[in-house]
Design an enzyme around this catalytic site. Structure first.
Site, PDB file in Angstrom:
ATOM      1  N   ASP A   1       1.207   5.613   6.025  1.00 29.40           N
ATOM      2  CA  ASP A   1       0.387   5.259   5.518  1.00 29.40           C
ATOM      3  C   ASP A   1       0.962   4.386   4.012  1.00 29.40           C
ATOM      4  O   ASP A   1       0.330   3.733   3.344  1.00 29.40           O
ATOM      5  CB  ASP A   1      -1.059   5.714   5.180  1.00 29.40           C
TER       6      ASP A   1
ATOM      7  N   LYS B   1      -9.867  12.770   8.443  1.00 25.82           N
ATOM      8  CA  LYS B   1      -9.410  12.446   9.989  1.00 25.82           C
ATOM      9  C   LYS B   1      -9.370  13.589  10.720  1.00 25.82           C
ATOM     10  O   LYS B   1      -8.784  14.530  10.760  1.00 25.82           O
ATOM     11  CB  LYS B   1      -8.078  11.775   9.759  1.00 25.82           C
TER      12      LYS B   1
ATOM     13  N   ASP C   1     -12.014   7.394   3.813  1.00 25.39           N
ATOM     14  CA  ASP C   1     -11.168   7.181   4.707  1.00 25.39           C
ATOM     15  C   ASP C   1     -10.635   5.546   4.730  1.00 25.39           C
ATOM     16  O   ASP C   1      -9.709   5.046   5.179  1.00 25.39           O
ATOM     17  CB  ASP C   1     -11.117   7.679   6.206  1.00 25.39           C
TER      18      ASP C   1
ATOM     19  N   GLU D   1      -9.357   4.054   2.100  1.00 26.97           N
ATOM     20  CA  GLU D   1      -8.911   4.193   0.782  1.00 26.97           C
ATOM     21  C   GLU D   1      -8.107   3.352   0.176  1.00 26.97           C
ATOM     22  O   GLU D   1      -7.806   2.753  -0.914  1.00 26.97           O
ATOM     23  CB  GLU D   1      -8.471   5.635   0.496  1.00 26.97           C
TER      24      GLU D   1
ATOM     25  N   LYS E   1       0.887  -1.167   0.082  1.00 30.34           N
ATOM     26  CA  LYS E   1      -0.065  -0.032   0.047  1.00 30.34           C
ATOM     27  C   LYS E   1       0.888   1.255  -0.067  1.00 30.34           C
ATOM     28  O   LYS E   1       1.785   1.311   1.036  1.00 30.34           O
ATOM     29  CB  LYS E   1      -0.886   0.123   1.030  1.00 30.34           C
TER      30      LYS E   1
ATOM     31  N   ASP F   1      -2.632  10.251   3.673  1.00 32.90           N
ATOM     32  CA  ASP F   1      -3.856  10.122   3.719  1.00 32.90           C
ATOM     33  C   ASP F   1      -4.531  11.123   4.903  1.00 32.90           C
ATOM     34  O   ASP F   1      -4.564  11.007   6.235  1.00 32.90           O
ATOM     35  CB  ASP F   1      -3.975   8.652   4.515  1.00 32.90           C
TER      36      ASP F   1
ATOM     37  N   ARG G   1      -7.829   0.200   0.642  1.00 32.24           N
ATOM     38  CA  ARG G   1      -8.102  -1.075   0.011  1.00 32.24           C
ATOM     39  C   ARG G   1      -8.617  -0.846  -1.565  1.00 32.24           C
ATOM     40  O   ARG G   1      -8.546  -1.701  -2.218  1.00 32.24           O
ATOM     41  CB  ARG G   1      -9.268  -1.652   0.787  1.00 32.24           C
TER      42      ARG G   1
END
Length: 573
Positions: A367, A354, A427, A429, A342, A347, A431
């Site tokens: 992330d 967030k 959020d 995202e 990933k 993010d 995946r």
């Protein structure tokens, strides 16, 4: 620096990607597409030289210093501990090693001889400090000629983690003393096979190398550790142990790269920066590694709507899809595998922003910890060059930001296998980007895939900050990865793939939603990824949201690199 002589111690902004929010979603009643792409060239000013030496302006005008990875001469020697000469001697001792006789003397022969040379100082200090050899304990003796450190290994030192911790403790003592030359020994090697001794030496070397490393690239002033050499005593000598130590050095170089990539802020490591780092790896190891970088237009041609949907709002830093391929010239091939990471370089959460102290938005530079592990593994394997295995390293790099062009809650995106996803949470995202990355990996004809992702907070709730969660329908692949992790000293735990939970992921208007209820969130995240993996491909998902970062050290860990490299080697000839 004084020299420790045990025998005489008392004597002496550019163009960017623009696209409409519902990327690659096609209404059945209306076949029209509406896209407008303007993509920054890969070698633009904002991503010229990455991580180790950034050139060009960045937000805040931050320019990191050169990477200062440790350069240590490491060797396995048969020198008697009592006769060794240097600045600092570290000895790992179990609780049994600290046993005393009726005269309060050590029963352990090595500690007994050393204590005799020191006129009883070692036994006196361990008694005064209540040192019993428990894991985590250590004492330091400052002597006229140098220092001695005793490190507790617990009831028994039977795992790489114990020896890794010994190496880290030795490194900490070396930094404190600004020692140039150190040695590490075990108080006893009873019960260790020849292979175990070699693996122990490798784990000690790893602990020292990673323990001595400090990421000072963003400090205006820093002190470079003085350590120049490490002698590993009493665990054997010869080509096998030297080869294993060299292997550890290569893996540590990959781990350090992984740490640096995660530590660097998002105004330094952008998607373009990750792409440039991949190009650098391919250039350095061009005899075995090739690279292919896809820009947004090329990803559009491959119908990567889930990935591009996440990337749509990042108008300053467009996405880059990274594909490295490792292949030796050997005609023999045991297996073909893929490592998928990933790669969210930042993010924000998107429109599901967030917020609040618990969101840790300031740490969302990490992330891309999965991508960092994959690139770190590529670097290490470029050095090691295992035969008979083809490895594809895949990262869908992008940012998850907010803008008028961004993906909205309720939008539907279409992955490159045609499956549609209702985005009920922007959020969730990672995946979405992994969906297209996993499809791409399967299209390379691989037999096995491991993906690594800081996917869910739920896995941290379940396993805490030090353990990754492993999800796979394949018992065989689970065993392979668990064995590799144990050999590497990295912690993971196999989690259930409870198929009944998939019901909560179904959409009323699309094939699925991208996030389910709070309960079982790590499991539903893994079940989501499973929808994009070919049934004939063995696949394992590692949720590394916990161990990717150390709150205690306020630094990245480089988690995953060691396990990936070990697993690849076990799949090679």
């Amino acid at each position: 620096m004084a020299t420790l002589r045990v025998s005489s111690l008392l004597a002496s902004s550019p163009s960017s990607l623009h696209c409409n929010p519902s990327v690659f979603t096609k209404c059945q009643s209306s076949p029209r597409w509406a896209f407008s792409f303007s993509v920054t060239p890969l070698c633009s000013r904002r991503s010229k030289r990455i991580v180790h030496c950034i050139a060009g302006d960045t937000l805040g005008l931050t320019r990191p210093n050169e990477s200062d990875a440790p350069k240590i001469s490491i060797g396995a020697k048969d020198t008697d501990v009592v006769q060794w000469q240097g600045d600092l001697l570290a000895i790992g001792a179990t609780e049994n090693d600290l046993a005393r006789d009726d005269n309060s003397k050590f029963k352990n022969p090595l500690l007994q001889r050393l204590d005799s040379k020191l006129n009883g100082l070692l036994s006196a200090a361990s008694s005064e400090e209540d040192f019993s050899g428990k894991s985590g304990q250590s004492i330091n003796l400052r002597l006229p000629g140098g220092r001695i450190t005793l490190v507790g290994l617990g009831s028994s030192a039977s795992s790489p983690t114990s020896y890794h911790s010994l190496g880290e403790a030795a490194a900490a003592a070396a930094k404190s003393a600004q020692a140039r030359n150190i040695a590490v020994s075990l108080a006893s090697t009873d019960g260790l096979s020849a292979e175990s001794k070699i693996n122990s030496a490798s784990a000690i070397a790893t602990g020292v190398m990673l323990g001595i490393f400090e990421d000072n690239r963003f400090r205006s002033e820093s002190k470079t550790p003085a350590l120049e050499s490490l002698d590993i005593l009493g665990l054997g000598t010869g080509p096998e142990i030297e080869s294993k130590i060299k292997y550890a050095e290569h893996v540590c170089a990959g781990v350090i790269l992984g740490r640096e990539l995660v530590n660097a802020p998002a105004n330094i490591v952008t998607p373009g920066a990750l792409a440039e780092e991949a190009k650098k790896i391919a250039s350095t190891y061009s005899d075995v590694i090739t690279v292919n970088i896809l820009d947004a237009e090329q990803c559009k041609e491959l119908k990567m709507g889930a990935y591009l949907g996440v990337a749509a709002a990042a108008t300053e830093n467009p996405p880059y899809f990274i594909h490295l391929c490792f292949k030796t010239n050997s005609r023999e091939r045991k297996t073909k595998i893929a490592l998928v990471g990933k790669g969210l370089t930042f993010d924000s959460g998107g429109y599901n922003l967030k917020t609040g102290a618990g969101s840790k938005i300031e740490l969302m530079k990490n992330d891309m910890g999965g991508a960092a592990a994959v690139l770190g593994a590529a670097k290490a394997l470029g050095e090691i060059k295992p035969r008979g295995v083809e490895v594809h390293f895949i990262v869908a790099a992008c940012e998850n930001m907010i803008s008028g062009a961004g993906m909205r809650p309720g939008d539907i995106v279409t992955a490159s296998n045609g499956k549609t996803i209702e985005v009920n949470n922007t959020d969730a995202e990672g995946r979405l980007t992994l969906a297209d990355a996993l499809i791409y990996a399967c299209n390379q004809g691989v037999e096995k895939i491991i993906d690594l992702a800081t996917l869910t907070g739920a896995i941290v709730t379940a396993l805490g900050p030090s353990v990754a969660g492993a999800f796979t329908p394949s018992d065989g692949l689970a065993r392979e990865v668990v064995v590799a992790a144990e050999a590497s000293g990295e912690k993971l735990w196999r989690m259930p793939m409870e198929e009944s939970y998939w019901e909560s992921m179904k959409s009323g208007v699309a094939d699925m939603i991208n996030t389910g209820p709070r309960d079982g969130g790590a499991i539903t995240g893994a079940l989501f990824l499973k929808q994009f993996v070919d049934e004939k491909v063995q696949w394992l998902h590692l949720d590394i949201a916990g161990p990717v970062w150390s709150d205690e050290k306020k630094n990245a860990t480089g988690y995953g690199v060691s396990t990936l490299v070990e697993w690849v080697l076990r799949n090679s000839l």
